[in-house]
Structure formats: C-alpha cells, structure tokens
Design an enzyme around this catalytic site. Sequence first.
Site, PDB file in Angstrom:
ATOM      1  N   LYS A   1       0.830  -1.214   0.000  1.00 44.02           N
ATOM      2  CA  LYS A   1       0.000   0.000   0.000  1.00 44.02           C
ATOM      3  C   LYS A   1       0.861   1.259   0.000  1.00 44.02           C
ATOM      4  CE  LYS A   1      -0.603   0.044   5.000  1.00 44.02           C
ATOM      5  NZ  LYS A   1      -1.379  -0.593   6.064  1.00 44.02           N
TER       6      LYS A   1
ATOM      7  N   ARG B   1      -8.102  -0.794  16.490  1.00 44.98           N
ATOM      8  CA  ARG B   1      -8.362  -0.600  15.064  1.00 44.98           C
ATOM      9  C   ARG B   1      -9.436  -1.593  14.658  1.00 44.98           C
ATOM     10  NH1 ARG B   1      -3.778   0.005  10.492  1.00 44.98           N
ATOM     11  NH2 ARG B   1      -5.064  -1.660   9.659  1.00 44.98           N
TER      12      ARG B   1
END
Length: 363
Positions: free
Chosen positions: A34, A129
């Site tokens: 990413k 998260r």
Amino acid sequence: MPKLEINLQKIQQNANTLKNLLAGRNFSLIAVNKVTHGNPKIAKALIKGGIEYIGESRVVNIKKMRDNGVEAQYVLIQVPNLEEIPLIVEYVDFSVNSELETIKLLAKEAKKQNKIHNIILMIEMGDLREGIDPSNLFSIVEEILSLKNIRLSGIGTNMKCFRGIVPSEKNMLQLSEYAKQIELKFNLNLKFVSGGNSANFKWFTSCKNLGGVNNLRIGEALFLGRETINFDPIPNLYTDVFNLSAEIVELKKKEIKYGEKVVSNAFGESVQDVPMKIKNGRDEVTKGEIRNQALLNIGRLDIAINGIIPCEDVQILGGSSDYCILDIKDNHFVIGQTLNFKLNYEALLKAMISPYIEKIYVV
Ligand SMILES: *Cc1c(COP(=O)(O)O)cnc(C)c1O
C-alpha cells in the site's frame, strides 16, 4: 523536480529474503504494498522475488495491478466499504472484515457475480483498530459459515498500529487459541492465522513458541528493511531501497531576528523551537548571528518533511508548502546542487503519490 530513486532489484531481494525467512517456520507472507499505491513495477519486483500474496488497502490499486498484468492473489487489507463491494468481489481474492452486515452484502454480491469471496475475520486485541470483539467470536463465525458464496479463510489481528500494543508471546498465543477453537468447533481449516505486520518481526524471530499463527502481512520491513518496534535494521535486508534527492534553489546567509512578535507558522503550528533547532545544528548561535541556510525545491505539498533524513551533514529546520528549510552548517554547497535523503514510512507514502516527485526505477 525532486527525484525518488527506487531500486527494484533490492525490492525483489528483500521480498525473497523475507519470504524464505518466514517459510522457514512455515509462515506464509502477504507482501503489503500500500505504501507504493499499488505501483505495478514494484509489484512485479515482488512477484519476481517469489511473492504469491499481495496486500493492498485500496481496491482501485488492486484493479490497477491486475490491469497491468501483475499476477498474484490479492488481499484487501482495509475493511470493505459498501460502495465498493461490487469492485471488491470482482478484483479481490481475500478481504479482511469486521462487520457482519458488510460480509452479508459481500455474500449477496458474490452470488450475483457467481463467485466465492474469501474473507479473513479480524479480531480486536487491543490496538483499537479493525476487529470484532472476541467474546462474539463463535456467534459471528457461525453466521459467516451459514452464508453461501463466502468462505472463511482465516482470522487475523493487527498490533502496534493505533494504540501501539506490542505483539507478544501471550497475545499471539491468544490469537492461536481463537483459531484452534474455531477449527475444532466448526471442523474447518483456517488457511491464514495472521498475526500482524512488521511490528511482529521481533516476535517472529525471537519467540520459541509461535503457536498456530502461520502468516504475517508485511510492508514497512519489506521496503525499508527495518522492523517497527525499535526500527532496527533487519539482517540481510536492504535499508536503502529508496533515495530521495532535491535541489538547492536558494543559498543565503540569514540572520535570526529577535525582538519581533512571533505567533505561528503558515500551518498554525508553534515555532518557538526554531532558534533552538538552529542552536542544535551548530554549537553556538548567539543573538543576531548569521548562519548558512538553503531552501530545497521540496515541501509539505510533496512529502512528510519530518520523515526525511539527510545523508549530508545538514539540519532540517522544517518545511513550508513549497520548500524544505535547511541549516547547512559550514558545508560549501552551490545553487542547483542536489542533496540526498532517506525516507521513513510516512514520507515514502507521500513521495510515492506526489506528482511533483519524479520516480526513477533502478533495475
Ligand atoms: C498496513 C497494514 C499492514 C502492513 O503494515 P507494515 O507496518 O507496513 O508492515 C498489515 N496489516 C494491515 C491490516 C495493514 O493495514
């Protein structure tokens, strides 16, 4: 234009070294690219290095890699948003998930596309998260297994990302335990028991009992050659895959003015420490002293200015939108000269997507 040199050979070798290291303890590796925004040239270097699974956080980047002929199994490592479900089912092999509602919509879309969509169920283990509350684990798994066109391919967790929890023998054995219980209770085999990211590296190399964890999703260690607990270099990995260079566009002696009213900089941030920073750069700077300063043609428009590390003996004082401001100490530089920098993860993330930084591939 500032330039980012990308060494594809070193990326390939880092991928290969990491993959083999993990394979030595029967772990699979999801190479997370990413940070490159799905750059197909870089993805191809990963494949040459033996990578089978590529992790990406944006489905458009997975589509871009596929469209550019990068053949891999793709793992979407950001939980799906509803708007992109049709794209995700079409282009993604595995997606991480934490919402039953979303998983049901994935099932519906997969049926429509006549596909099986694989999911990795994320479990919240302290990082705050993505992830389900483990006390609901069995009921959620049961619901997932009742869905057609969805396959539960694994479970995973994420550490040292938001809350900063360190992967440990204890929390990783807990993850193993969840996997074992699911496998026993529902009589299935989980392909991925995914322990985490580059922050798991020390745990992986130093812990005797890795339990049933069998996968890591690694980005930063792969590209920057460092683990992310102490940011120590990893033996046999290149830490110099990327090199940034920017040009000196102004070179002058500047005086630190005292006695004027100072509020904040263009970004509304405190600048009280600027004279202090300059003092640290040189042994003694006294009131009104003149010092050597350079402006580079790179700024916060392009890069995370606090994430670039000079290779020369200069000190970064900060950045405006368009410039990086340097105390150059007693160096003799000239206008037009370029200076080199290493990057941290955030700086690399920004550099890779800035249209104002030219990318130069070294093979
Ligand atoms: C970004 C990310 C990773 C990779 O993290 P690195 O620190 O780059 O190794 C792994 N898993 C998830 C879910 C991520 O978002």
